[in-house]
Design a protein around this motif. Structure first.
Motif, PDB file in Angstrom:
ATOM      1  N   ARG A  35       0.813  -1.218   0.000  1.00 45.14           N
ATOM      2  CA  ARG A  35       0.000   0.000   0.000  1.00 45.14           C
ATOM      3  C   ARG A  35       0.849   1.272   0.000  1.00 45.14           C
ATOM      4  NH1 ARG A  35      -2.271  -3.213   3.721  1.00 45.14           N
ATOM      5  NH2 ARG A  35      -1.581  -1.942   5.459  1.00 45.14           N
ATOM      6  N   THR A  36       2.050   1.209   0.572  1.00 42.24           N
ATOM      7  CA  THR A  36       2.853   2.414   0.769  1.00 42.24           C
ATOM      8  C   THR A  36       3.902   2.639  -0.318  1.00 42.24           C
ATOM      9  OG1 THR A  36       2.549   2.152   3.159  1.00 42.24           O
ATOM     10  CG2 THR A  36       4.296   3.642   2.437  1.00 42.24           C
ATOM     11  N   PHE A  37       4.595   1.607  -0.739  1.00 45.11           N
ATOM     12  CA  PHE A  37       5.665   1.765  -1.732  1.00 45.11           C
ATOM     13  C   PHE A  37       5.039   1.829  -3.120  1.00 45.11           C
ATOM     14  CE2 PHE A  37       9.795   0.157   0.452  1.00 45.11           C
ATOM     15  CZ  PHE A  37       9.498   0.873   1.590  1.00 45.11           C
ATOM     16  N   VAL A  38       4.454   2.969  -3.462  1.00 47.75           N
ATOM     17  CA  VAL A  38       3.680   3.103  -4.691  1.00 47.75           C
ATOM     18  C   VAL A  38       4.546   3.576  -5.849  1.00 47.75           C
ATOM     19  CG1 VAL A  38       1.507   3.491  -3.470  1.00 47.75           C
ATOM     20  CG2 VAL A  38       2.911   5.449  -4.143  1.00 47.75           C
ATOM     21  N   SER A  39       4.100   3.212  -7.029  1.00 41.50           N
ATOM     22  CA  SER A  39       4.740   3.669  -8.255  1.00 41.50           C
ATOM     23  C   SER A  39       4.617   5.179  -8.338  1.00 41.50           C
ATOM     24  CB  SER A  39       4.073   3.003  -9.457  1.00 41.50           C
ATOM     25  OG  SER A  39       4.684   3.422 -10.649  1.00 41.50           O
ATOM     26  N   GLY A  40       5.680   5.798  -8.726  1.00 35.86           N
ATOM     27  CA  GLY A  40       5.721   7.266  -8.783  1.00 35.86           C
ATOM     28  C   GLY A  40       6.777   7.776  -7.829  1.00 35.86           C
ATOM     29  N   PRO A  41       6.445   7.959  -6.556  1.00 39.60           N
ATOM     30  CA  PRO A  41       7.451   8.483  -5.639  1.00 39.60           C
ATOM     31  C   PRO A  41       8.540   7.467  -5.274  1.00 39.60           C
ATOM     32  CG  PRO A  41       5.426   8.044  -4.446  1.00 39.60           C
ATOM     33  CD  PRO A  41       5.137   7.835  -5.919  1.00 39.60           C
ATOM     34  N   PHE A  42       8.269   6.178  -5.406  1.00 37.32           N
ATOM     35  CA  PHE A  42       9.232   5.168  -4.983  1.00 37.32           C
ATOM     36  C   PHE A  42       9.952   4.492  -6.139  1.00 37.32           C
ATOM     37  CE2 PHE A  42       6.377   5.671  -1.439  1.00 37.32           C
ATOM     38  CZ  PHE A  42       7.230   5.688  -0.354  1.00 37.32           C
ATOM     39  N   TYR A  43       9.280   4.264  -7.230  1.00 36.25           N
ATOM     40  CA  TYR A  43       9.882   3.591  -8.392  1.00 36.25           C
ATOM     41  C   TYR A  43       9.048   3.895  -9.625  1.00 36.25           C
ATOM     42  CZ  TYR A  43       6.085   0.243  -8.173  1.00 36.25           C
ATOM     43  OH  TYR A  43       4.841  -0.331  -8.182  1.00 36.25           O
ATOM     44  N   GLY A  44       9.572   3.492 -10.767  1.00 33.50           N
ATOM     45  CA  GLY A  44       8.839   3.632 -12.023  1.00 33.50           C
ATOM     46  C   GLY A  44       9.787   3.826 -13.182  1.00 33.50           C
ATOM     47  N   GLY A  45       9.555   3.107 -14.261  1.00 36.72           N
ATOM     48  CA  GLY A  45      10.436   3.193 -15.430  1.00 36.72           C
ATOM     49  C   GLY A  45      11.847   2.800 -15.063  1.00 36.72           C
ATOM     50  N   ARG A  46      12.781   3.693 -15.287  1.00 33.25           N
ATOM     51  CA  ARG A  46      14.185   3.418 -14.929  1.00 33.25           C
ATOM     52  C   ARG A  46      14.522   3.938 -13.532  1.00 33.25           C
ATOM     53  NH1 ARG A  46      17.644   1.272 -18.200  1.00 33.25           N
ATOM     54  NH2 ARG A  46      19.413   2.305 -17.230  1.00 33.25           N
ATOM     55  N   ARG A  47      13.544   4.330 -12.754  1.00 33.47           N
ATOM     56  CA  ARG A  47      13.769   4.787 -11.378  1.00 33.47           C
ATOM     57  C   ARG A  47      13.710   3.591 -10.443  1.00 33.47           C
ATOM     58  NH1 ARG A  47      10.013   8.022  -9.324  1.00 33.47           N
ATOM     59  NH2 ARG A  47      11.447   8.660  -7.713  1.00 33.47           N
ATOM     60  N   GLY A  86      23.934   1.563 -14.133  1.00 36.69           N
ATOM     61  CA  GLY A  86      25.017   1.902 -15.052  1.00 36.69           C
ATOM     62  C   GLY A  86      25.575   0.694 -15.786  1.00 36.69           C
ATOM     63  N   ALA A  87      25.281  -0.499 -15.308  1.00 40.22           N
ATOM     64  CA  ALA A  87      25.763  -1.728 -15.941  1.00 40.22           C
ATOM     65  C   ALA A  87      24.753  -2.304 -16.933  1.00 40.22           C
ATOM     66  CB  ALA A  87      26.099  -2.761 -14.869  1.00 40.22           C
ATOM     67  N   PHE A  88      23.655  -1.559 -17.192  1.00 41.82           N
ATOM     68  CA  PHE A  88      22.587  -2.068 -18.051  1.00 41.82           C
ATOM     69  C   PHE A  88      22.202  -1.011 -19.073  1.00 41.82           C
ATOM     70  CE2 PHE A  88      22.484  -4.215 -14.032  1.00 41.82           C
ATOM     71  CZ  PHE A  88      22.312  -5.542 -14.383  1.00 41.82           C
ATOM     72  N   ASP A  89      21.750  -1.471 -20.237  1.00 40.33           N
ATOM     73  CA  ASP A  89      21.308  -0.526 -21.264  1.00 40.33           C
ATOM     74  C   ASP A  89      19.880  -0.062 -20.986  1.00 40.33           C
ATOM     75  OD1 ASP A  89      19.479  -2.446 -22.280  1.00 40.33           O
ATOM     76  OD2 ASP A  89      20.745  -2.960 -23.986  1.00 40.33           O
ATOM     77  N   GLN A  90      19.296   0.673 -21.925  1.00 41.53           N
ATOM     78  CA  GLN A  90      17.959   1.237 -21.734  1.00 41.53           C
ATOM     79  C   GLN A  90      16.857   0.188 -21.628  1.00 41.53           C
ATOM     80  OE1 GLN A  90      17.168   4.565 -21.119  1.00 41.53           O
ATOM     81  NE2 GLN A  90      19.375   4.596 -20.847  1.00 41.53           N
ATOM     82  N   THR A  91      17.129  -1.034 -22.095  1.00 41.24           N
ATOM     83  CA  THR A  91      16.140  -2.115 -22.004  1.00 41.24           C
ATOM     84  C   THR A  91      16.433  -3.035 -20.824  1.00 41.24           C
ATOM     85  OG1 THR A  91      17.331  -3.673 -23.429  1.00 41.24           O
ATOM     86  CG2 THR A  91      15.855  -2.061 -24.513  1.00 41.24           C
TER      87      THR A  91
END
Length: 175
Positions: A50-62, A159-164
């Motif tokens: 419930r708390t670790f939501v997409s957006g402020p905590f992670y998402g895409g390459r974040r 840094g050890a991975f490409d965009q995919t």
């Protein structure tokens, strides 16, 4: 996407928004729990969901080294009924950190960008004497006073991975 919009619009439930802001304001998150059935207790898993939501905590390459909680640390103090020799390579249950706790240490805490400190483990807790339990609590007190010197667990570095997210070719040293 609904989580991201809800956070951005401020339409998530007020109690969830409060928990998110508490986490975002913290420099250090401390989790203490007993291991249940090779995992974290359900109430902790529910809080994370419930708390670790997409957006402020992670998402895409974040994620990982670029996660939303980059620059913050996490410390885990856990207890279990098993003895230390029951965990590790070649043991009955396998490695604790790289096995049954990987989903939490890496897949949750590391994934959102937290620097995850080496966990503190209290072994065989339900079955030890009161003196042994006091020693464990004393050891935990020492560990918490020394968090700044505690080792961090290795986590993937984007840094050890490409965009995919495919691994980049390893650069060999030139001679």
């Amino acid at each position: 996407l609904a989580q991201r919009r809800g956070y951005a619009d401020g339409t998530l439930a007020p109690d969830i928004m409060l928990e998110i802001e508490k986490v975002r304001a913290a420099d250090l998150l401390v989790f203490t729990f007993p291991i249940f059935w090779f995992s974290t207790p359900a109430i902790l898993k529910g809080w994370i969901d419930r708390t670790f939501v997409s957006g402020p905590f992670y998402g895409g390459r974040r994620i990982y080294s670029e996660g939303g909680l980059k620059g913050k640390r996490a410390f885990v103090a856990l207890s279990l009924g098993g003895r230390g020799h029951m965990f590790g390579d070649g043991s009955l249950h396998g490695p604790l950190q790289q096995g049954m706790l990987r989903h939490f240490l890496q897949g949750t805490l590391g994934y959102v960008g937290l620097e995850v400190l080496e966990p503190f483990t209290a072994w065989h807790v339900p079955y030890v004497s009161a003196d042994d339990r006091k020693t464990m609590l004393d050891d935990l007190a020492i560990a918490t006073r020394r968090l700044d010197g505690r080792a961090s667990l290795p986590m993937p570095d984007l840094g050890a991975f490409d965009q995919t997210f495919a691994p980049l070719p390893q650069k060999l040293p030139t001679r």
